[in-house]
Every structure is written in C-alpha cells, then in structure tokens.
Scaffold this active site. Structure first.
Site, PDB file in Angstrom:
ATOM      1  N   HIS A 155      82.383  -1.145  94.689  1.00 41.69           N
ATOM      2  CA  HIS A 155      82.109   0.374  95.047  1.00 41.69           C
ATOM      3  C   HIS A 155      82.555   1.196  93.791  1.00 41.69           C
ATOM      4  O   HIS A 155      83.280   2.200  93.925  1.00 41.69           O
ATOM      5  CB  HIS A 155      83.162   0.781  96.220  1.00 41.69           C
ATOM      6  CG  HIS A 155      82.899   0.007  97.454  1.00 41.69           C
ATOM      7  ND1 HIS A 155      82.367   0.237  98.478  1.00 41.69           N
ATOM      8  CD2 HIS A 155      83.722  -1.288  97.704  1.00 41.69           C
ATOM      9  CE1 HIS A 155      82.237  -0.559  99.532  1.00 41.69           C
ATOM     10  NE2 HIS A 155      83.121  -1.534  98.973  1.00 41.69           N
ATOM     11  N   SER A 276      73.587  13.651  68.705  1.00 39.90           N
ATOM     12  CA  SER A 276      73.365  15.099  69.519  1.00 39.90           C
ATOM     13  C   SER A 276      73.156  16.060  68.349  1.00 39.90           C
ATOM     14  O   SER A 276      73.523  16.294  67.147  1.00 39.90           O
ATOM     15  CB  SER A 276      74.535  15.407  70.352  1.00 39.90           C
ATOM     16  OG  SER A 276      74.563  16.850  70.480  1.00 39.90           O
ATOM     17  N   LYS A 282      78.860  12.818  68.978  1.00 40.38           N
ATOM     18  CA  LYS A 282      78.228  12.110  69.931  1.00 40.38           C
ATOM     19  C   LYS A 282      77.500  10.584  69.483  1.00 40.38           C
ATOM     20  O   LYS A 282      76.892  10.673  68.239  1.00 40.38           O
ATOM     21  CB  LYS A 282      77.206  13.020  70.681  1.00 40.38           C
ATOM     22  CG  LYS A 282      77.899  13.907  71.420  1.00 40.38           C
ATOM     23  CD  LYS A 282      78.531  13.379  72.469  1.00 40.38           C
ATOM     24  CE  LYS A 282      77.749  13.144  73.846  1.00 40.38           C
ATOM     25  NZ  LYS A 282      77.027  13.830  74.575  1.00 40.38           N
ATOM     26  N   GLU A 289      69.415   4.640  78.684  1.00 35.78           N
ATOM     27  CA  GLU A 289      69.279   5.463  79.551  1.00 35.78           C
ATOM     28  C   GLU A 289      67.541   5.580  79.964  1.00 35.78           C
ATOM     29  O   GLU A 289      67.372   5.786  81.025  1.00 35.78           O
ATOM     30  CB  GLU A 289      69.633   6.707  79.092  1.00 35.78           C
ATOM     31  CG  GLU A 289      71.118   6.996  79.180  1.00 35.78           C
ATOM     32  CD  GLU A 289      71.615   8.345  78.488  1.00 35.78           C
ATOM     33  OE1 GLU A 289      72.434   9.095  79.248  1.00 35.78           O
ATOM     34  OE2 GLU A 289      71.140   8.748  77.389  1.00 35.78           O
TER      35      GLU A 289
END
Ligand code: ARG
Length: 457
Positions: A155, A276, A282, A289
């Site tokens: 979970h 970024s 970043k 992704e």
C-alpha cells in the site's frame, strides 16, 4: 501499376486510392516480402510450375531489388497500392513481363500473412534479447548490493525490511515471464501460411514444405481459410507486449520515486535525467516517466487490433490491413522502452546509506516482535494487539523500538527478554525470512543463481 483492373472500366478515384493504399505503412515489410517471394519462385521452379530458367531469372531479379533496397537506392512509388504491388513493380523493372509470373499459385492474402509472420518472428527475437539485457542489469545490481536492506512496502506504506536485491529480483522474474510469453507466442507465429492462396488453397502442385523450410518455419498452417484470416499471433504478441509494458511502467515509477530528494535511494546518471528551464536545481527522471506513459500506447494497440478482428466473417477482409500500424507501434514502443530502462538502471548509483536511513522510521519489524511473542506461546491475534499498543506508545514518545528499555518492553508483556534487541534489527529480520523465495540472503542468492541459468537458456 495495379495488380487488378481487367474487369474495371475506370481507374479508382484519387481519394479511394489514398484511402485504401497501405504502402506508406507496409513498406516496412519490404525485405520480408522479397524473402518470401524468393522462396516462392524457387519452389515454383522446383515443382515445374515455372520453367527453371524463369524461376532463376525471377529470383535473380528479386535479389537485385533486395540489394537496391538495402543500399537505399529504391524510391517507392506512391501510386502502388501496397508493398506487394510495389515489389512486383520493382521486379518488372529488372525482368520485364516475366515479373507477372511471380504471383502464380499465391494471393496477396497468404502473402501478407507470410510477411507479417516473418516480420514478427524477428521482432520477437529482438524484444526477447532486449528483455534479457535488462534482466542482466537487474541481476548485476542485485548481486552487487546483497548487503543493502531496505523498507519493503505494501500500500506504499512501510511494511517489512527486505533486501534491495530481493526487490530487484522480483522484477527479474516478471521480465522472465514476459520473455517466456514471447517465446510461446513465437511458436504460433512460426508457421507458414503460403499455399493458402486467396482462401481455398491452390490447384497447382506446390511444395509448401519446401517454402517453409527455406524461410525457417517450423511447419505449415493447417487450414487455408484459417491461414489467411488468422491474426491471433499478432493479438498474442500485443497482449504480451502490453503486459511487459505494465512491468516496465511499474519499474519506471519506482525509478521516479527512488530518485526523488525525499527517498534518494538511487541517483540517476546526468546522461539519463533532464533539467528544468526555470528551476536550476532540477534533475528529472523524464525517460522513466515517458516509459510509464507510453505503456498506454501499447494497450491501445492491443485494443485496436482486437477491434479490427472482432466479428470479422471468414476469411480475408480488408479490415485486416489495419493490423500493421498497431503491431509496428507496439514493437517500436516496447523495444525502445526496454533499452531506455536498461540504460537508466545500469548507469544509476545505489545510495546504500540513504536506503539504510529509511529503515529508521516506520516500525518495520513490528511483525517480528509479534512473532517473537507467538514463539513464547501467546496467540498471534493477542500478540498483534500488544505490539499495536507498543507502536502507539512509541509514537507518543517520539521514539523507535530501538530506543525502548527492557523495562518498557516488559511493561507490555513479561515475555520480552534481552534478545528482543536482535528481533527488532532490520538486518536480523531479513536473515530470518528463509522460506522458499523469501528475502533471507541465502534465498536471494539462490534466485540469483537461478537467474543466471535462465539467462543462459
Ligand atoms: N494491403 C493488404 C493488407 O495489408 C494486402 C492484402 C490485400 N488483399 C486483398 N485481397 N485486397 O492486408
């Protein structure tokens, strides 16, 4: 050039041609179409259906087309309806009218099924190799980090300590099933449909076994009508590919999480993350992704094909032409996703201290404490309740199990002794999970050994 037209009074409307033509997509099958045709004309010559010299000339012409294609010297003519038409046109430039004899004893219906099977057989071999390469990276990482204990999750909540290697090997076995599924599918791909002709078979005395043997097929499709209508092998591949993309997306998501500042379990190589345009600090795991997102394309490819096939009456219907875009897209998406994940993981650094630090909170050994009481004769349900109270107590005090004194332990149960210290150590807990397939180091080593054998086979 058209392969039909004798009974027509006028040419197709430009729009009708544009709508029905498939060359822009099926040109990708060119090399397979030519290989199939070479095997076919050799058979026609051997069986006396064409004169030997004719068959030789046709085969030589096809070889020339093949070489020209490989050298990038061919420009496809968009006036051709599909790759089968186009190859015949290119052949006629080499051998003239004789090219018209190539299509003896076959139809585009068995021809396209053949091309697709040859293409997919190669694609499966590639996807299986790329899967094995990713599996190798997982095993190498697992072997290198056998001493790293991490929080295992259910979970997405801290559950029990496990070896980092156990977590990696879980993915190894998922990909092993993917590789096996593709191998199963390959066995059904690897049958030769040529000789089915349009749907009924042919009256020419062909030798389909000879064609099958030249092309490396294991056997023949058993029924001509099935041979031209069957695309199950594409659907099987797409469902295997979809499931493999599920696994890749799961691993991709973990990479995204593991490389956050919050977790920091791994650091991605600079070459495998992106920055970024506004936030200079970043380092994003964009490739992972995109793997995660592109899984959806392959699910869509599967649904598209099933929708093409549903309710199709026997036998060949033009609907079947729509199988290719889904198949090509799935092959390309799966293969590049496999390569990307292999590189991302293979170049990443594992941060053992960050992973060890993550063991500190979350009472990961609560089950161990309950099991300890069970061994002292307390029923598990009651032990579970006692440990729940201890966790509540610790949370209130803002401490972990390791900061509890023996007196504090005993205030919850007289059964607690000084050996509780070992029980609550995550390393100790991992050592005890010796059930088959469990996370104890010797069990994980067994898995790594088994993995080595599976990768050899
Ligand atoms: N382009 C067609 C396909 O991809 C080839 C077979 C065409 N056959 C026919 N009878 N129209 O399925």
């Amino acid at each position: 050039m058209r392969l039909w037209g004798g009974r027509f009074g006028e040419d197709p409307a430009e729009l009708a041609h544009r709508f029905t033509a498939s060359l822009s997509v099926d040109k990708r099958l060119a090399e397979y179409d030519i290989a199939g045709s070479i095997a076919h004309v050799r058979m026609l010559g051997k069986c006396g259906i064409l004169r030997r010299d004719e068959a030789q000339q046709l085969a030589a012409g096809l070889e020339k087309v093949r070489a020209a294609l490989a050298n990038g010297e061919v420009e496809f003519d968009s006036a051709s309806e599909d790759i089968h038409t186009e190859v015949e046109r290119l052949l006629s430039r080499e051998v003239g009218e004789l090219a018209g004899k190539l299509h003896t004893a076959r139809s585009r219906n068995d021809q396209v099924a053949l091309d697709l099977r040859l293409f997919l057989r190669d694609a499966i071999d590639q996807a299986r190799e790329k899967t094995a390469a990713l599996q190798r990276v997982l095993v190498e990482m697992a072997e290198r980090h056998l001493d790293v204990v991490m929080p295992g999750y259910t979970h997405t909540q801290r559950a029990q300590p496990v070896l980092f290697s156990q977590h990696l090997m879980a993915y190894f076995f998922k990909f092993q099933r993917d590789r096996d599924r593709l191998a199963d599918c390959r066995a059904r791909v690897n049958l030769c449909p040529l000789g089915a002709a349009a749907l009924a078979g042919t009256s020419f005395p062909i030798d389909p076994h000879f064609v099958a043997e030249q092309l490396g097929f294991a056997g023949l499709c058993p029924n001509s009508m099935d041979a031209v209508s069957d695309r199950d092998f594409v659907a099987e591949f797409l469902s295997g590919a979809a499931l493999e993309m599920v696994h890749l997306s799961q691993l991709a998501h973990e990479i995204v999480l593991w490389s956050t500042v919050e977790l920091g379990f791994i650091t991605l190589a600079d070459a495998w993350c992106t920055g970024s345009s506004i936030m200079p600090q970043k380092r994003n795991a964009d490739p992972a992704e995109l793997v995660r997102a592109r899984s959806g394309r392959v699910f869509g490819d599967l649904i598209s094909l099933l929708t093409v096939l549903r309710a199709l009456p026997m036998t060949y219907n033009r609907d079947l032409q729509e199988d290719k875009e889904s198949l090509f897209d799935a092959v390309d998406t799966l293969c590049i996703a496999l390569e990307v994940m292999k590189e991302m993981l293979g170049t990443s650094t594992v941060n053992a201290e960050r992973i060890a630090g993550a063991l500190e909170k979350g009472f990961l050994t609560a089950t161990e404490v309950a099991d300890y009481l069970v061994r002292k004769g307390i029923p598990f349900r009651q032990a579970h309740g006692i440990v729940g109270q201890i966790v509540k107590y610790c949370e209130k005090q803002g401490i972990g199990f390791e900061q509890m004194s023996l007196e504090e332990w005993r205030s919850f149960s007289q059964e607690f002794g000084p050996d509780i210290a070992e029980v609550i150590s995550p390393e100790g807990a991992v050592q005890t999970k010796r059930s088959p397939g469990g996370t104890a180091p010797e069990r994980v080593k067994e898995q790594i050994q088994q993995a080595g054998e599976l990768l050899q086979g």
